[in-house]
Scaffold this motif. Structure first.
Motif, PDB file in Angstrom:
ATOM      1  N   ILE A  55      13.436  -0.147  -2.525  1.00  0.00           N
ATOM      2  CA  ILE A  55      12.688   1.099  -2.660  1.00  0.00           C
ATOM      3  C   ILE A  55      12.623   1.770  -1.291  1.00  0.00           C
ATOM      4  N   PRO A  56      12.621   3.107  -1.246  1.00  0.00           N
ATOM      5  CA  PRO A  56      12.433   3.778   0.049  1.00  0.00           C
ATOM      6  C   PRO A  56      11.044   3.486   0.608  1.00  0.00           C
ATOM      7  N   VAL A  57      10.995   2.832   1.717  1.00  0.00           N
ATOM      8  CA  VAL A  57       9.724   2.381   2.262  1.00  0.00           C
ATOM      9  C   VAL A  57       9.671   2.727   3.745  1.00  0.00           C
ATOM     10  N   ARG A  58       8.482   3.050   4.214  1.00  0.00           N
ATOM     11  CA  ARG A  58       8.252   3.329   5.632  1.00  0.00           C
ATOM     12  C   ARG A  58       7.284   2.289   6.164  1.00  0.00           C
ATOM     13  N   CYS A  59       7.685   1.582   7.211  1.00  0.00           N
ATOM     14  CA  CYS A  59       6.913   0.445   7.701  1.00  0.00           C
ATOM     15  C   CYS A  59       6.446   0.683   9.136  1.00  0.00           C
ATOM     16  N   LYS A  60       5.271   0.137   9.431  1.00  0.00           N
ATOM     17  CA  LYS A  60       4.729   0.105  10.776  1.00  0.00           C
ATOM     18  C   LYS A  60       4.367  -1.340  11.102  1.00  0.00           C
ATOM     19  N   PHE A  61       4.688  -1.736  12.325  1.00  0.00           N
ATOM     20  CA  PHE A  61       4.490  -3.128  12.735  1.00  0.00           C
ATOM     21  C   PHE A  61       3.523  -3.171  13.910  1.00  0.00           C
ATOM     22  N   SER A  62       2.649  -4.178  13.880  1.00  0.00           N
ATOM     23  CA  SER A  62       1.723  -4.399  14.986  1.00  0.00           C
ATOM     24  C   SER A  62       1.421  -5.883  15.082  1.00  0.00           C
ATOM     25  N   LYS A  63       0.950  -6.289  16.234  1.00  0.00           N
ATOM     26  CA  LYS A  63       0.542  -7.681  16.412  1.00  0.00           C
ATOM     27  C   LYS A  63      -0.725  -7.721  17.249  1.00  0.00           C
ATOM     28  N   LYS A  64      -1.545  -8.730  16.994  1.00  0.00           N
ATOM     29  CA  LYS A  64      -2.842  -8.871  17.649  1.00  0.00           C
ATOM     30  C   LYS A  64      -2.975 -10.293  18.171  1.00  0.00           C
ATOM     31  N   CYS A  82       2.541  -2.646   7.822  1.00  0.00           N
ATOM     32  CA  CYS A  82       1.977  -1.677   6.878  1.00  0.00           C
ATOM     33  C   CYS A  82       3.145  -0.926   6.243  1.00  0.00           C
ATOM     34  N   ALA A  83       3.347  -1.119   4.957  1.00  0.00           N
ATOM     35  CA  ALA A  83       4.481  -0.532   4.231  1.00  0.00           C
ATOM     36  C   ALA A  83       3.976   0.525   3.267  1.00  0.00           C
ATOM     37  N   GLU A  84       4.578   1.695   3.328  1.00  0.00           N
ATOM     38  CA  GLU A  84       4.203   2.811   2.455  1.00  0.00           C
ATOM     39  C   GLU A  84       5.390   3.176   1.579  1.00  0.00           C
ATOM     40  N   ILE A  85       5.152   3.250   0.281  1.00  0.00           N
ATOM     41  CA  ILE A  85       6.199   3.631  -0.654  1.00  0.00           C
ATOM     42  C   ILE A  85       5.972   5.077  -1.079  1.00  0.00           C
ATOM     43  N   PRO A  86       7.022   5.779  -1.476  1.00  0.00           N
ATOM     44  CA  PRO A  86       6.882   7.212  -1.787  1.00  0.00           C
ATOM     45  C   PRO A  86       6.061   7.433  -3.051  1.00  0.00           C
ATOM     46  N   PRO A 142      10.055  14.886   3.167  1.00  0.00           N
ATOM     47  CA  PRO A 142       9.563  14.433   1.857  1.00  0.00           C
ATOM     48  C   PRO A 142       9.518  15.573   0.851  1.00  0.00           C
ATOM     49  N   PRO A 143      10.115  15.395  -0.350  1.00  0.00           N
ATOM     50  CA  PRO A 143      10.018  16.428  -1.389  1.00  0.00           C
ATOM     51  C   PRO A 143       8.586  16.578  -1.879  1.00  0.00           C
ATOM     52  N   ALA A 144       8.249  17.779  -2.292  1.00  0.00           N
ATOM     53  CA  ALA A 144       6.926  18.054  -2.841  1.00  0.00           C
ATOM     54  C   ALA A 144       6.940  17.795  -4.345  1.00  0.00           C
ATOM     55  N   SER A 375       0.714   3.718  -3.342  1.00  0.00           N
ATOM     56  CA  SER A 375       1.639   4.234  -2.355  1.00  0.00           C
ATOM     57  C   SER A 375       1.518   3.512  -1.015  1.00  0.00           C
ATOM     58  N   ASP A 376       0.456   2.733  -0.767  1.00  0.00           N
ATOM     59  CA  ASP A 376       0.248   2.077   0.510  1.00  0.00           C
ATOM     60  C   ASP A 376       0.109   0.583   0.304  1.00  0.00           C
ATOM     61  N   TYR A 377       0.829  -0.203   1.117  1.00  0.00           N
ATOM     62  CA  TYR A 377       0.731  -1.643   1.059  1.00  0.00           C
ATOM     63  C   TYR A 377       0.601  -2.171   2.473  1.00  0.00           C
ATOM     64  N   LYS A 378      -0.153  -3.216   2.626  1.00  0.00           N
ATOM     65  CA  LYS A 378      -0.331  -3.844   3.928  1.00  0.00           C
ATOM     66  C   LYS A 378       0.014  -5.317   3.770  1.00  0.00           C
ATOM     67  N   PHE A 379       0.944  -5.774   4.564  1.00  0.00           N
ATOM     68  CA  PHE A 379       1.396  -7.158   4.487  1.00  0.00           C
ATOM     69  C   PHE A 379       1.030  -7.835   5.783  1.00  0.00           C
ATOM     70  N   SER A 380       0.264  -8.908   5.692  1.00  0.00           N
ATOM     71  CA  SER A 380      -0.233  -9.578   6.893  1.00  0.00           C
ATOM     72  C   SER A 380       0.269 -11.008   6.938  1.00  0.00           C
ATOM     73  N   SER A 381       0.555 -11.470   8.096  1.00  0.00           N
ATOM     74  CA  SER A 381       0.898 -12.889   8.301  1.00  0.00           C
ATOM     75  C   SER A 381       0.344 -13.311   9.639  1.00  0.00           C
ATOM     76  N   SER A 382      -0.013 -14.539   9.729  1.00  0.00           N
ATOM     77  CA  SER A 382      -0.565 -15.035  10.979  1.00  0.00           C
ATOM     78  C   SER A 382       0.012 -16.419  11.260  1.00  0.00           C
TER      79      SER A 382
END
Length: 382
Positions: A55-64, A82-86, A142-144, A375-382
């Motif tokens: 699926i077309p997905v936009r991801c952001k990565f961070s670490k703490k 943090c993965a966001e789907i259209p 992004p299409p409207a 439309s918004d998903y957050k995937f966490s791993s530690s």
């Protein structure tokens, strides 16, 4: 971002089919999506890679930084994706901007979405031109979304015309172009005769006079300012036909031969009150998803369908072949039945895993209410 979760339900079945969540520690409902917890960074990255492939997905990565030991030079981090789907879904009418239309070969901006996979596939019923929007192209411009399924209206097909000469027929894959005359189903007889619409449809291979179909009445729909600015100076069709409907098929949920599996999720205590309010909406989304599976063979080819089971009085599970009462149903309505060869036997005992594993549920009725945005998903791993 959207009020429904049809794309999420489809994505959930892909995760189950490909065993992506076998090693997940926990899955938790959140107001804006779902949190997946994995024991290692590699497992979280594996899930992100899977999402990007389907699926077309936009991801952001961070670490703490969680803990550190300077003496032994060891550090422990918590990694978060943090993965966001259209928000674009199947059967939505979308509008492209000028730059994207030019990059697609001068396609018209008003298009119908008929498939969402690793690309978003659109079709123009007037020209039968199909375009595919990749993930990179989608998130750049992004299409409207002009119309979604909540704005669908039912129409009756009065007449359908296709060229008699095979050389003049316009086809695009499984679609066939034709001119349809339709009228609104919710109007009285006199209003129906006075308000008939002529439109070009890509479903001429399915429709015949007397059938009912769902479509968008663009004459009476409110379009946003962004949509109107992209359509400035262009003539809009009066009606856009989306799909054929089967109103004679009653009690479909009771006569289904299949069932699906769902991911086991922990409820968020703070959202318990809001989840109760959305119970009816979730049941409607689930029923729409099950109808999509029944009516679209291509759609259900990507997921696993399990033979439906019941619990008898002695609490023994048995497989049954459910047959509905067809006395009130039209045998010639072209309903795409699901054959027994498309169903697989349930392997519930082998598929059940830990706390965040897979549980057996019948998805005809929503098993738990959630107030999440698909439309918004957050995937966490530690």
């Amino acid at each position: 971002k959207v009020q429904h979760k049809r794309t999420f339900l489809w994505l959930e079945q892909l995760l189950i089919k490909h065993n992506v969540c076998d090693k997940v520690i926990n899955i938790r409902d959140q107001p804006d999506g779902l949190d997946f917890y994995f024991p290692s960074k590699s497992l979280g990255q594996h899930m992100i890679n899977f999402l990007e492939s389907v699926i077309p997905v936009r991801c952001k990565f961070s670490k703490k930084l969680i803990t550190q030991d300077d003496r032994s030079n060891t550090y422990r981090y918590k990694y978060t994706w943090c993965a966001e789907i259209p928000p674009v879904c199947k059967d939505d009418v979308v509008v492209l901007n000028k730059r994207m239309c030019a990059s697609m070969g001068g396609v018209t901006p008003l298009l119908l979405c008929y498939k969402v996979s690793n690309t978003i596939v659109l079709i123009d019923p007037n020209t039968m031109q199909r375009v595919q929007i990749s993930s990179k192209a989608y998130w750049r411009d992004p299409p409207a979304v002009a119309c979604n399924r909540q704005q669908l209206k039912n129409f009756i097909v009065c007449d359908i015309e296709t060229p008699s000469d095979p050389d003049e027929k316009v086809e695009a894959g499984r679609f066939l172009q034709g001119e349809a005359t339709v009228m609104r189903e919710d109007q009285n007889n006199q209003e129906q005769c006075d308000n008939q619409f002529m439109c070009v449809t890509h479903l001429a291979h399915q429709l015949k006079p007397g059938d009912t179909c769902a479509g968008y009445d663009l004459k009476n729909v409110n379009l946003g300012a962004d949509v109107l600015s992209r359509l400035r100076g262009r003539d809009l069709p009066e009606v856009v036909i989306v799909r054929k409907t089967y109103p004679h098929r009653k009690n479909r949920s009771k006569s289904r031969k299949f069932q699906l599996k769902t991911l086991k999720k922990d409820a968020n205590e703070s959202n318990r009150r809001s989840r109760r309010k959305d119970q009816d909406q979730q049941e409607d989304d689930m029923e729409m998803f099950m109808n999509d599976i029944e009516e679209d063979p291509d759609f259900r080819s990507d997921i696993n369908l399990y033979r439906r089971k019941i619990v008898s009085k002695n609490r023994e599970r048995k497989s049954i072949d459910v047959e509905g009462d067809d006395e009130d149903e039209d045998e010639d309505d072209g309903f795409p039945e699901i054959g027994l060869n498309e169903l697989i036997d349930d392997m519930e005992d082998n598929l059940k895993i830990g706390k965040g594993g897979i549980e057996q549920k019948s998805m005809g009725v929503s098993s738990s209410a959630t107030n999440q945005r698909p439309s918004d998903y957050k995937f966490s791993s530690s």
